[in-house]
Design an enzyme around this catalytic site. Structure first.
Site, PDB file in Angstrom:
ATOM      1  N   ASP A   8     -23.055  43.797  24.244  1.00 55.35           N
ATOM      2  CA  ASP A   8     -23.249  45.222  24.488  1.00 55.35           C
ATOM      3  C   ASP A   8     -24.662  45.605  24.069  1.00 55.35           C
ATOM      4  OD1 ASP A   8     -20.641  45.137  25.217  1.00 55.35           O
ATOM      5  OD2 ASP A   8     -19.899  46.555  23.718  1.00 55.35           O
ATOM      6  N   ASP A 130     -11.308  51.893  32.363  1.00 57.68           N
ATOM      7  CA  ASP A 130     -11.123  52.118  30.931  1.00 57.68           C
ATOM      8  C   ASP A 130     -10.058  53.189  30.784  1.00 57.68           C
ATOM      9  OD1 ASP A 130     -13.329  50.426  30.688  1.00 57.68           O
ATOM     10  OD2 ASP A 130     -14.723  52.110  30.737  1.00 57.68           O
TER      11      ASP A 130
END
Length: 245
Positions: A8, A130
């Site tokens: 990330d 998500d």
């Protein structure tokens, strides 16, 4: 099943967030290319990159880092998500050597864009869904919609989407195990292969995904667990390869 290390990216560094909160981030390395090297040397067969700044800003911010990793490992499948909301951005990443782009927010707000992207870049598009309590979240998880994950996933079946990355926000970065029942339900409800994400803590969580006996689950993304040492990439991949069930 593939074990897919996550890198990330925030402000050029490799970080992990807890439950998607930018203010709750831990920096694991200021050299993401070296971090990629570590996972490649550990035997990973695919990398999952996320441009966190891009997810919030709606356009690539850490694109140079992504390109550097793709150039260093031209034969390694790389998937990138975060801020991918135009065909131009997809083209940029594909030309840079990225194997898959993950469309998240735009897939929820403008599902027809997914069909457009799949047509322009066949075999390159993954949809990132998500969710919180089964409902899709967008804009770096800042907004929760009234759209159900399974309903939206089914919409993309005819488009030629390569996979769905399903992340349970409540689990992400918490290392409390992933949402196996819902991941299994999603994999069984759609013809699109599913990659599980969020909450993987150790080998027991990998085993739980395999024990779900859902052939549609083709991979598991892991972040905090491999950075904090509760999961070993090579060991987990070997476990998947040798799993008899």
């Amino acid at each position: 099943m593939l074990i897919i290390p996550a890198i990330d990216l925030k402000d050029g560094a490799c970080v992990r967030l807890r439950q998607g909160r930018m203010e709750d981030s831990t920096v694991f390395s200021d050299d993401p290319v070296s971090m990629a090297a570590k996972w490649v040397e550990g035997g990973c067969r695919r990398l999952h990159l996320v441009d966190l700044n891009g997810a919030f800003e709606g356009q690539p911010v850490n694109g140079e880092v992504v390109t550097a990793i793709a150039k260093r490992y031209p034969n390694l499948p790389i998937q990138i998500g975060g801020g991918i909301r135009s065909l131009e951005t997809i083209e940029h990443y594909v030309k840079a050597g990225v194997s898959y782009v993950i469309i998240g927010t735009k897939a929820v707000k403008q599902p027809e864009f997914v069909a457009e992207a799949c047509k322009a870049f066949p075999g390159k598009v993954i949809v990132g869904l998500d969710a919180k309590d089964g409902f899709v979240a967008t804009d770096g998880w800042a907004e929760v919609s009234s759209v159900q994950v399974i309903d939206l996933a089914k919409r993309f079946e005819a488009d030629g989407v390569s996979a769905i990355v399903y992340t349970d926000i409540a689990k992400d970065g918490m290392m409390q195990g992933c949402n196996v029942p819902f991941t299994k339900a999603l994999a069984e409800a759609t013809r699109i292969p599913v990659i599980a994400s969020g909450g993987i803590h150790n080998l027991g969580d990998i085993k739980a995904l395999l024990d779900a006996k859902a052939p549609g689950i083709i991979g598991a993304i892991t972040g905090r667990a491999i950075y904090e040492g509760t999961l070993d990439v090579a060991e987990a991949q070997a476990f998947c390869d040798n799993y008899q069930g």
